[in-house]
Design a protein around this motif. Structure first.
Motif, PDB file in Angstrom:
ATOM      1  N   UNK A  26      70.379  44.449  47.714  1.00 27.39           N
ATOM      2  CA  UNK A  26      71.569  43.920  48.390  1.00 27.39           C
ATOM      3  C   UNK A  26      72.158  44.959  49.330  1.00 27.39           C
ATOM      4  N   UNK A  27      72.180  46.207  48.897  1.00 26.02           N
ATOM      5  CA  UNK A  27      72.753  47.286  49.707  1.00 26.02           C
ATOM      6  C   UNK A  27      71.936  47.524  50.971  1.00 26.02           C
ATOM      7  N   UNK A  28      70.616  47.322  50.885  1.00 23.48           N
ATOM      8  CA  UNK A  28      69.769  47.479  52.074  1.00 23.48           C
ATOM      9  C   UNK A  28      70.136  46.425  53.111  1.00 23.48           C
ATOM     10  N   UNK A  29      70.332  45.182  52.665  1.00 28.26           N
ATOM     11  CA  UNK A  29      70.742  44.118  53.592  1.00 28.26           C
ATOM     12  C   UNK A  29      72.096  44.438  54.225  1.00 28.26           C
ATOM     13  N   UNK A  30      73.012  44.950  53.419  1.00 30.63           N
ATOM     14  CA  UNK A  30      74.339  45.313  53.929  1.00 30.63           C
ATOM     15  C   UNK A  30      74.220  46.453  54.939  1.00 30.63           C
ATOM     16  N   UNK A  31      73.376  47.436  54.662  1.00 31.49           N
ATOM     17  CA  UNK A  31      73.151  48.536  55.620  1.00 31.49           C
ATOM     18  C   UNK A  31      72.637  48.012  56.957  1.00 31.49           C
ATOM     19  N   UNK A  32      71.735  47.041  56.901  1.00 29.03           N
ATOM     20  CA  UNK A  32      71.179  46.493  58.143  1.00 29.03           C
ATOM     21  C   UNK A  32      72.261  45.785  58.961  1.00 29.03           C
ATOM     22  N   UNK A  33      73.115  45.037  58.275  1.00 33.61           N
ATOM     23  CA  UNK A  33      74.214  44.369  58.978  1.00 33.61           C
ATOM     24  C   UNK A  33      75.177  45.389  59.577  1.00 33.61           C
ATOM     25  N   UNK A  34      75.497  46.410  58.792  1.00 35.00           N
ATOM     26  CA  UNK A  34      76.433  47.433  59.272  1.00 35.00           C
ATOM     27  C   UNK A  34      75.832  48.210  60.431  1.00 35.00           C
ATOM     28  N   UNK A  35      74.531  48.463  60.396  1.00 39.83           N
ATOM     29  CA  UNK A  35      73.865  49.185  61.481  1.00 39.83           C
ATOM     30  C   UNK A  35      73.947  48.407  62.793  1.00 39.83           C
ATOM     31  N   UNK A  36      73.829  47.089  62.706  1.00 40.50           N
ATOM     32  CA  UNK A  36      73.965  46.259  63.916  1.00 40.50           C
ATOM     33  C   UNK A  36      75.401  46.338  64.431  1.00 40.50           C
ATOM     34  N   UNK A  37      76.367  46.288  63.510  1.00 42.31           N
ATOM     35  CA  UNK A  37      77.782  46.401  63.905  1.00 42.31           C
ATOM     36  C   UNK A  37      78.053  47.715  64.616  1.00 42.31           C
ATOM     37  N   UNK A  38      77.364  48.776  64.183  1.00 42.14           N
ATOM     38  CA  UNK A  38      77.578  50.114  64.763  1.00 42.14           C
ATOM     39  C   UNK A  38      76.653  50.390  65.938  1.00 42.14           C
ATOM     40  N   UNK A  39      75.878  49.385  66.349  1.00 46.73           N
ATOM     41  CA  UNK A  39      74.906  49.539  67.440  1.00 46.73           C
ATOM     42  C   UNK A  39      73.880  50.632  67.130  1.00 46.73           C
ATOM     43  N   UNK A  40      73.550  50.763  65.820  1.00 46.67           N
ATOM     44  CA  UNK A  40      72.583  51.779  65.418  1.00 46.67           C
ATOM     45  C   UNK A  40      71.214  51.181  65.141  1.00 46.67           C
ATOM     46  N   UNK A  41      71.099  49.852  65.185  1.00 45.89           N
ATOM     47  CA  UNK A  41      69.818  49.198  64.915  1.00 45.89           C
ATOM     48  C   UNK A  41      69.847  47.802  65.524  1.00 45.89           C
ATOM     49  N   UNK A  42      68.662  47.195  65.610  1.00 41.80           N
ATOM     50  CA  UNK A  42      68.542  45.852  66.177  1.00 41.80           C
ATOM     51  C   UNK A  42      68.510  44.814  65.065  1.00 41.80           C
ATOM     52  N   UNK A  43      68.906  43.605  65.416  1.00 42.07           N
ATOM     53  CA  UNK A  43      68.880  42.516  64.439  1.00 42.07           C
ATOM     54  C   UNK A  43      67.487  41.906  64.368  1.00 42.07           C
ATOM     55  N   UNK A  44      67.309  40.975  63.432  1.00 45.96           N
ATOM     56  CA  UNK A  44      66.059  40.218  63.321  1.00 45.96           C
ATOM     57  C   UNK A  44      66.415  38.845  62.762  1.00 45.96           C
ATOM     58  N   UNK A  45      65.593  37.822  63.058  1.00 47.11           N
ATOM     59  CA  UNK A  45      65.988  36.431  62.778  1.00 47.11           C
ATOM     60  C   UNK A  45      66.421  36.150  61.347  1.00 47.11           C
ATOM     61  N   UNK A  46      65.663  36.624  60.348  1.00 46.12           N
ATOM     62  CA  UNK A  46      65.978  36.277  58.955  1.00 46.12           C
ATOM     63  C   UNK A  46      67.336  36.803  58.518  1.00 46.12           C
ATOM     64  N   UNK A  47      67.764  37.921  59.094  1.00 45.63           N
ATOM     65  CA  UNK A  47      69.052  38.517  58.716  1.00 45.63           C
ATOM     66  C   UNK A  47      70.213  37.631  59.164  1.00 45.63           C
ATOM     67  N   UNK A  48      69.990  36.856  60.234  1.00 40.57           N
ATOM     68  CA  UNK A  48      71.029  35.990  60.768  1.00 40.57           C
ATOM     69  C   UNK A  48      70.932  34.555  60.240  1.00 40.57           C
ATOM     70  N   UNK A  49      69.995  34.317  59.327  1.00 38.92           N
ATOM     71  CA  UNK A  49      69.775  32.985  58.771  1.00 38.92           C
ATOM     72  C   UNK A  49      70.450  32.918  57.398  1.00 38.92           C
TER      73      UNK A  49
END
Length: 941
Positions: free
Chosen positions: A769-792
């Motif tokens: 769960x924390x990995x998914x949260x990190x990915x969302x936070x990274x997108x918020x901080x412009x530190x990483x790119x999104x991917x389709x499943x994360x937005x589904x």
């Protein structure tokens, strides 16, 4: 070349729309045979060197399987006796559609080159593709496609022999009439040389000698009847949960009823097994009952034997409670079985080839299996699967899967714990390991450009002793006289685990690290969990940092998030950190940082408590192990320091801050964690306990409950408040992960923490769960790119469902490991210990022993003998014997020992020492203690 499939689909207003789907047919699909000069060569695991030997045939042959053979006999297929097996794509797709776990097991076999399994894409080959007839059923169409592929292979490679294995008698007969060599899997295995092991592994739908036996159970309704009954409101569906204390009782949760439906009695249970989705008929109100107050001793819980009717009659004669009446009903049909593989042992005394298997899980009935290896297996823990439960059989029928190891061996017992709690624990595959970074690993200039460099700051971690998977670290430094900078730095695991990789899929499937007493089952490989992602002292690591500016009253002035590079100055234990805080002679920056963190944490905790956060309790036990033998040498309740609370407060604050950030940026797909408010009925045991003790438990809100718990204390019983909090913990619902877009905002609330928003950000090494949260936070901080499943949000919700299940199973496995090692510690010991009554039951007292964190049962009677000296008062929940009255939370002294007669279910045996009940209690081991004891008198009302 292509063909067009046309099918009709009804729209919302009842009209049919014509849909067309193109199906491309190819002429370049490889048959898989090296010797073939007609096909374009491709990769194949079929081998002319492997020979299938079966007495039905004089020559070597290749096997083609139908769907049901795979679904029913996967345990046989996993044995390496069978090879050169052709799996048709028609069959593979049907297996995937009907049973994903078996599909994954099949794929694992196919990918093992030494097994010589080959997938033939028959449904796209120009010579084996068949068009479905308009009125043809899917099963009939698939059978026809399988037979077509068999006939084609026989013509395509005439020098080889092909055998169709099918469980369908009609299909087998049609195949034989078409000139296809076809047999059942049972016929085939019976004629294999040295087939003993495989015969035991065959799934058997019925046992021959039971076919003409009289019915024991009522028949189940058909699915058509169930569907009609549910639509008409006569029947209800829900998941069955077996009682842990009474094998003749269980309950079914149904949405339209506030309370669970009680199912009691052998016939009313009607072959249901824990976890099954069932159809229930609810009785008229005058036939409703209350949950049983009886606790059955361990050796009777699994006692579906010849004396069952007698036992059921005895239980039915117990006086029924008129309070707490709940809806009651019976199981009339099974909608979906939740059968799995079960660990256990063979029952002693069985003879012949038929034996009773006793599952380790007491909620599962004994299983009847056929085995010719009983002499070898009777000293082993084994795995058995259920095949069927006909209504003329007292027990479900099953088959042997495999042996785990010798009974009592620690490796075997740990394996049982992991299997019983469905913990994925196989070695990481080569595909997963290939996703890891290569050593030596180092931070590059490119990394430094995109991260904030915090290596100069005095950061440290504070964890339990021996911790190697260090997720988090902290710092606190002054900005000026009025402000402090506080940082929580979390291992940046998402940098190494990228979406759609085998490593990511494995971490998602496992979802959590599982901690046993002497073993850890990692969510991610050791290179990450204990090395590259672990924030070890003195080593440079990637982190995700949450930084606050605070005043000295712990008010947040500003929050920021960014990816960083840190170098922890020291990895400390809670005790070491506490000594640093308390030692005023230590004046360095690290000591000052810890003192400021501790001071701020106390303010944060006070504020949480004022807002209504609950301080609950559960006895956490620490097992001390011998460094050489790894045997338990001591059991004690874990000691907590202020620094435990200090770390907890800042982890909570980071999780809350991150939840607010990701929800604001991703309102539909944020991964959050909620703790639902418990329904009033759940809190009834706590209300009753408080009332009996003279305390009012106010349940209007979490804040009111917290205040009630704070007030419930007595000088003469210092442990009373802790027990009330333990009881409150057991009244709570589970906290769960969810996708923000799947619930209304008022449902996001976390009851235990009394916060409107919460998530998990601080432990990505051990929680997916924390990995998914990190990915969302990274997108918020412009530190990483999104991917389709994360937005589904639908896919996120599916991940949350698995994470909730895995988290729950990991907790249960950890508790089972502690219980196992506690039993080992007490083996051969007899001790008198101080305890407290946690619950008063109709025939027993549940006793908590704080020194060891144990909860055990003291039965108020002797085995096979009723003891009439005790009187149970249901209204007051007390047991009385003469002048002695037992209330919840009363202190008692008990004698504690282990009963090892049942080698699978060793249990604690309790005897009452104090207060002394004539004819029931035992004298104390210590004579001096006996002289000091004063009998407990009946309390005045």
């Amino acid at each position: 070349m292509h063909t067009t499939k046309v099918f009709l689909k009804r729209n919302k207003i009842g009209n049919y729309l014509k849909h067309a789907r193109e199906h491309y047919i190819r002429d370049d699909i490889y048959c898989g045979f090296e010797s073939c000069d007609k096909c374009i060569r491709a990769s194949s695991n079929l081998s002319s060197k492997h020979v299938n030997k079966c007495e039905l045939f004089q020559k070597n042959h290749y096997l083609i399987l139908d769907t049901n053979v795979i679904l029913d006999q996967i345990d046989v297929l996993e044995e390496d006796v069978l090879g050169n097996v052709i799996i048709l794509n028609t069959v593979l797709k049907e297996v995937k559609h009907r049973n994903m776990p078996i599909y994954k097991r099949l794929i694992s076999i196919i990918e093992n080159g030494s097994r010589h399994f080959y997938i033939f894409i028959n449904d796209y080959h120009k010579d084996t593709y068949l068009k479905q007839e308009t009125t043809e059923l899917v099963n009939d169409y698939n059978d026809r496609c399988i037979r077509k592929a068999c006939s084609w292979y026989a013509k395509h490679i005439p020098s080889e022999n092909f055998v169709l294995l099918t469980e369908d008698k009609d299909n087998r007969l049609i195949a034989q009439n078409e000139g296809i060599s076809s047999y059942s899997i049972v016929e085939y295995v019976q004629n294999l040389p040295k087939n003993t092991n495989l015969m035991d592994k065959l799934a058997k739908k019925e046992y021959q000698e039971k076919l003409n036996a009289a019915d024991i159970f009522p028949p189940h309704l058909t699915m058509l009847e169930i569907d009609g009954g549910i639509k008409a409101g006569r029947l209800y569906q829900g998941t069955f949960r077996a009682s842990r204390d009474n094998f003749l009782e269980g309950s079914v949760n149904i949405e339209s009823f506030e309370d669970d439906i009680i199912i009691r009695g052998y016939n009313n249970l009607n072959r249901v097994i824990d976890g099954d989705l069932v159809a229930v008929q609810v009785f008229e109100k005058d036939h409703w009952v209350s949950p049983s107050e009886l606790v059955l001793e361990d050796d009777t819980i699994n006692a579906l034997d010849d004396n069952l009717e007698k036992k059921e009659l005895e239980l039915s004669k117990q006086p029924a409670s008129k309070k707490n009446i709940k809806p009651t009903g019976k199981v009339v049909g099974i909608i979906k079985r939740k059968w799995r593989q079960y660990c256990g042992i063979l029952q002693e005394g069985s003879a012949g080839v038929y034996h009773l298997f006793v599952p380790a899980d007491k909620k599962i009935p004994k299983i009847r299996i056929e085995t010719r290896q009983a002499e070898t297996l009777k000293s082993q823990k084994i795995i058995v699967a259920i095949d069927s439960w006909p209504r003329n059989s007292r027990y479900p029928n099953g088959h042997f899967v495999r042996a785990l190891g010798k009974i009592g061996d620690m490796k075997t017992e740990n394996e049982v714990i992991l299997l019983e709690h469905d913990v994925p624990h196989s070695q990481f595959s080569e595909e997963v390991l290939n996703c890891l970074p290569k050593l030596p690993w180092a931070i590059t200039e490119e990394d430094e450009k995109v991260r904030v460099d915090l290596r100069s700051i005095d950061i440290c971690s504070v964890d339990p002793p021996g911790c190697t998977d260090i997720d988090d670290a902290l710092h606190c430094r002054p900005i000026d006289d009025n402000k402090l900078e506080v940082g929580v730095h979390i291992a940046d695991v998402s940098h190494f685990i990228r979406p759609y990789t085998a490593l990511d899929e494995e971490a998602a499937a496992r979802s959590t690290t599982v901690y046993l007493v002497n073993k850890r089952i990692d969510m991610v490989p050791d290179l990450l969990s204990s090395n590259l992602c672990s924030l070890r002292g003195g080593e440079e690591r990637f982190a995700f940092s949450c930084i606050w500016e605070m005043d000295h009253n712990a008010n947040i002035l500003h929050t920021r998030f960014h990816k960083s590079i840190i170098k922890s100055k020291r990895a400390m234990t809670y005790e070491e950190a506490q000594l640093t805080v308390d030692d005023k002679s230590q004046t360095g920056s690290l000591a000052q940082s810890l003192r400021n963190l501790n001071k701020l944490a106390k303010l944060l905790k006070m504020r949480r408590m004022d807002n209504g956060a609950l301080v609950l309790a559960s006895p956490e036990v620490k097992i001390m192990m011998d460094s050489e033998t790894h045997d338990p040498i001591d059991v004690e309740v874990k000691k907590l320091f202020e620094t435990n609370s200090m770390v907890e407060e800042f982890m909570l604050l980071a999780n809350i801050s991150v939840a607010e950030k990701i929800l604001s940026d991703f309102p539909d797909c944020a991964v959050l964690r909620r703790h639902p408010e418990p329904p009033a009925i759940n809190l009834e045991p706590l209300v009753k306990a408080g009332k009996h003790l003279g305390f009012e438990m106010n349940m209007e809100s979490g804040k009111k409950l917290a205040e009630s718990l704070d007030k419930a204390a007595r000088d003469d019983n210092p442990y009373l408040n802790t027990m009330l909090r333990i009881l409150a913990t057991r009244c709570m619902l589970q906290a769960v992960y969810f996708a923000s877009g799947t619930l209304q905002k008022y449902e996001y609330f976390h009851y235990g923490l009394a916060v409107p928003l919460y998530t998990h950000f601080t432990s990505p090494i051990r929680r997916y769960a924390d990995i998914l949260v990190h990915r969302l936070l990274a997108i918020s901080c412009h530190a990483d790119a999104t991917y389709p499943d994360l937005m589904d949000k639908k896919k996120t919700a599916e991940l949350c469902h698995n994470m909730n299940y895995r988290h729950r199973m990991a907790q249960y496995a950890g508790r089972a490991s502690v219980a196992l090692n506690t039993h080992l510690f007490f083996k051969g010991k007899i001790q008198d210990e101080k305890g407290y009554i946690l619950y008063v039951r109709k025939n027993a007292l549940q006793v908590l022993i704080p020194k060891y964190g144990l909860e055990c049962t003291l039965y108020l009677g002797k085995k096979d003998q009723k003891l009439d000296i005790f009187t149970y008062n249901e209204e007051n929940q007390t047991q009385t014997c003469g002048d002695i009255v037992f209330h919840a939370f009363d202190p008692v002294t008990i004698r504690l020992s282990i009963d090892s007669k049942n080698i699978q279910h060793e249990k604690f045996v309790l005897q009452l020492v104090h207060p002394s009940v004539e004819g029931f209690s035992v004298p104390p081991l210590d004579a001096e203690m006996a002289e000091q004891e004063v009998p407990q008198k009946k309390r005045k009302k």
